[in-house]
Design a protein around this motif. Structure first.
Motif, PDB file in Angstrom:
ATOM      1  N   ILE A 105      51.158  40.228  59.505  1.00  0.00           N
ATOM      2  CA  ILE A 105      51.555  41.049  59.277  1.00  0.00           C
ATOM      3  C   ILE A 105      50.375  40.988  57.646  1.00  0.00           C
ATOM      4  O   ILE A 105      49.762  40.328  57.298  1.00  0.00           O
ATOM      5  N   THR A 106      50.223  42.083  56.805  1.00  0.00           N
ATOM      6  CA  THR A 106      49.277  41.962  55.819  1.00  0.00           C
ATOM      7  C   THR A 106      49.820  41.503  54.200  1.00  0.00           C
ATOM      8  O   THR A 106      50.857  42.659  54.056  1.00  0.00           O
ATOM      9  N   PHE A 107      49.346  40.716  53.623  1.00  0.00           N
ATOM     10  CA  PHE A 107      49.314  40.735  52.460  1.00  0.00           C
ATOM     11  C   PHE A 107      48.822  40.877  51.371  1.00  0.00           C
ATOM     12  O   PHE A 107      47.590  40.678  51.820  1.00  0.00           O
ATOM     13  N   ILE A 108      49.348  41.554  50.878  1.00  0.00           N
ATOM     14  CA  ILE A 108      48.275  42.029  48.689  1.00  0.00           C
ATOM     15  C   ILE A 108      48.780  41.330  47.805  1.00  0.00           C
ATOM     16  O   ILE A 108      49.548  41.106  47.263  1.00  0.00           O
ATOM     17  N   TYR A 109      48.399  40.326  47.614  1.00  0.00           N
ATOM     18  CA  TYR A 109      49.273  39.143  46.751  1.00  0.00           C
ATOM     19  C   TYR A 109      48.354  38.584  44.736  1.00  0.00           C
ATOM     20  O   TYR A 109      47.273  39.634  45.159  1.00  0.00           O
ATOM     21  N   VAL A 110      48.754  38.976  43.931  1.00  0.00           N
ATOM     22  CA  VAL A 110      48.546  40.067  42.778  1.00  0.00           C
ATOM     23  C   VAL A 110      48.796  38.396  41.860  1.00  0.00           C
ATOM     24  O   VAL A 110      49.750  37.943  41.832  1.00  0.00           O
ATOM     25  N   THR A 111      47.757  37.797  41.432  1.00  0.00           N
ATOM     26  CA  THR A 111      47.854  36.833  40.832  1.00  0.00           C
ATOM     27  C   THR A 111      46.943  36.425  39.505  1.00  0.00           C
ATOM     28  O   THR A 111      45.360  37.177  39.467  1.00  0.00           O
ATOM     29  N   HIS A 112      46.386  35.829  38.378  1.00  0.00           N
ATOM     30  CA  HIS A 112      45.803  35.284  37.485  1.00  0.00           C
ATOM     31  C   HIS A 112      45.544  33.871  37.952  1.00  0.00           C
ATOM     32  O   HIS A 112      43.703  33.596  36.921  1.00  0.00           O
ATOM     33  N   ASP A 113      45.792  33.761  38.579  1.00  0.00           N
ATOM     34  CA  ASP A 113      45.031  31.821  38.976  1.00  0.00           C
ATOM     35  C   ASP A 113      44.230  31.898  40.332  1.00  0.00           C
ATOM     36  O   ASP A 113      44.785  32.239  40.587  1.00  0.00           O
ATOM     37  N   GLN A 114      43.050  31.967  39.627  1.00  0.00           N
ATOM     38  CA  GLN A 114      41.662  31.338  40.291  1.00  0.00           C
ATOM     39  C   GLN A 114      41.857  30.551  41.779  1.00  0.00           C
ATOM     40  O   GLN A 114      42.128  31.061  43.247  1.00  0.00           O
ATOM     41  N   GLU A 115      42.895  29.367  41.230  1.00  0.00           N
ATOM     42  CA  GLU A 115      42.842  28.044  42.228  1.00  0.00           C
ATOM     43  C   GLU A 115      44.055  28.902  43.779  1.00  0.00           C
ATOM     44  O   GLU A 115      43.728  28.663  44.779  1.00  0.00           O
ATOM     45  N   GLU A 116      44.847  29.572  43.704  1.00  0.00           N
ATOM     46  CA  GLU A 116      45.508  30.094  44.344  1.00  0.00           C
ATOM     47  C   GLU A 116      45.329  31.222  44.877  1.00  0.00           C
ATOM     48  O   GLU A 116      45.389  31.650  45.955  1.00  0.00           O
ATOM     49  N   ALA A 117      44.246  31.848  44.165  1.00  0.00           N
ATOM     50  CA  ALA A 117      43.184  32.926  45.007  1.00  0.00           C
ATOM     51  C   ALA A 117      42.453  31.702  45.901  1.00  0.00           C
ATOM     52  O   ALA A 117      42.518  32.386  47.073  1.00  0.00           O
ATOM     53  N   LEU A 118      41.838  31.200  45.357  1.00  0.00           N
ATOM     54  CA  LEU A 118      40.924  30.780  46.062  1.00  0.00           C
ATOM     55  C   LEU A 118      41.499  30.617  47.507  1.00  0.00           C
ATOM     56  O   LEU A 118      41.479  29.943  48.805  1.00  0.00           O
ATOM     57  N   THR A 119      43.036  29.689  47.798  1.00  0.00           N
ATOM     58  CA  THR A 119      43.244  28.338  48.299  1.00  0.00           C
ATOM     59  C   THR A 119      43.545  29.808  49.636  1.00  0.00           C
ATOM     60  O   THR A 119      43.865  29.576  50.535  1.00  0.00           O
TER      61      THR A 119
END
Ligand SMILES: Nc1ncnc2c1ncn2[C@@H]1O[C@H](COP(=O)(O)OP(=O)(O)O)[C@@H](O)[C@H]1O
Ligand SMILES: [Mg+2]
Length: 360
Positions: free
Chosen positions: A187-201
């Protein structure tokens, strides 16, 4: 046939005269793990709430599979939201928590039982049906919140900083869990974060936002290696950002010294911003590099040393597995393809560049 599952067109939103989203255009593809990344207050949650139907935009439309759903109620949308605070019902068992939405939709008892078992297996918590929420750790409760969203079989899962309340180790474990879930569920995930490491991973696509504007859309590699502007470069990872002058194609002047680079199309003798990652600077013996400096500070960071190197009035941050003591004279050297040239923003209040590096 376009592969846009969700299409946000020209979305603006203000709260009490404060413009939070300014003519935002963004599409999300089927099966994409897309992350909205940016500092606190940049409009990430508002964007997510507009997709979920909890906010109505002042202008613009939200399309789902080509149909306008701008004014459709949240429970009529094929999306499900997991919030930062997992908000399980404390007086209900785990099974009752997960079953809640299914009971409202009047599913049969055997259907619900199967779904609960399936969802608990997916989040690696088989056998937890009869437990109460307060007997679970924070990470386990968050996994239950995700299981509760999954049983409704949404096409899209919206996650608003779902790991924000967890400690570092748990957060890292959960990142792998989420990647696995995404692959298993398709399924499609739309994820919100201010943490760049989480986003990059985790992400297939990162949307970097600032002050209600999209700054860049790209893969983790693209936003890390080829930031479009100084905001993105500064927000994602450590970087050295310097003013420079593009002498001509493939030649840039920084601090009065000329460096070969690989960028073209910035004109001649034009001011630009230059980004060099700390790990891309080589420290060499005096006379062997492009520009001279002196090491002013060295700290051990575990895997590498971090050095501050003062050069012609600019303090570079340099990462290296080699140790350079303080006060030693060095030269700095950078491979041409490790120098990233960026357009200077036209004003301090940087406008959207709206670069989307995905193929449409
Ligand atoms: N319901 C609201 N009423 C008033 N201001 C709001 C409301 N929701 C968000 N805002 C404001 O909008 C801006 C963006 O908020 P938000 O989308 O939550 O940012 P983020 O999730 O990126 O931290 C902030 O300045 C916030 O204070
Ligand atoms: Mg938020």
């Amino acid at each position: 046939m376009s592969n846009k599952l969700i299409d946000l067109q020209n979305i603006s939103k203000s709260f009490g005269g404060n413009l939070v989203l300014d003519e935002l255009d963004l599409y999300i593809r089927e099966n994409e793990f897309l992350t909205l990344l940016g500092p606190s207050g940049c409009g990430k949650t508002t964007t997510l709430r507009i997709i979920g139907g909890f906010e109505t935009p002042d202008t613009g439309s939200v399309l789902f599979e080509g149909k306008d759903i701008t004014n459709l109620a949240p429970d009529k949308r094929e999306v499900n939201t997991v919030f930062q605070k997992y908000a399980l019902f404390p007086h209900m068992t785990i099974a009752e928590n997960i079953a809640f939405g299914l009971k409202i939709r009047k599913k049969s008892a055997s259907y619900i039982k199967d779904k609960i078992r399936y969802a608990l297996k997916l989040v690696n918590l088989d056998g937890y049906e009869k437990r109460m929420p307060d007997s679970l750790s924070g990470g386990q409760q968050q996994r239950i919140a995700i299981a509760r969203a999954i049983v409704n079989e949404p096409k899209v899962l919206l996650l608003d900083e779902p790991l924000g309340a967890l400690d570092l180790k748990l957060r890292q474990d959960m990142q792998y869990e989420l990647i696995r879930l995404k692959n298993e569920l398709g399924i499609t995930f739309i994820y919100v974060t201010h943490d760049q490491e989480e986003a990059l991973t985790m992400s297939d696509t990162i949307v970097v936002m600032n002050q209600g504007y999209i700054q860049q859309i790209g893969t983790p590699e693209q936003v890390y290696n080829e930031p479009e502007n100084a905001f993105v470069a500064d927000f994602i990872g450590d970087s050295n950002i310097l003013p420079g002058i593009m002498i001509r194609d493939e030649l840039v002047e920084i601090l009065g010294a000329r460096f070969d680079c690989v960028d073209k199309g910035f004109g001649e003798n034009n001011p630009v911003d230059v980004v060099i990652r700390p790990e891309d600077i080589d420290l060499v013996s005096p006379g062997e590099g492009t520009i001279e400096g002196i090491v002013t500070d060295t700290i051990f960071k575990g895997v590498h040393y971090e050095m501050c190197v003062m050069s012609r009035g600019f303090e570079f941050i340099v990462h290296s597995t080699d140790y350079y003591p303080e006060n030693i004279k060095v030269d700095l050297k950078v491979n041409p393809f490790d120098i990233q040239i960026m357009h200077k923003p036209e004003s301090e209040d940087e406008k959207a560049v709206e670069i989307d590096e995905r193929l449409p």
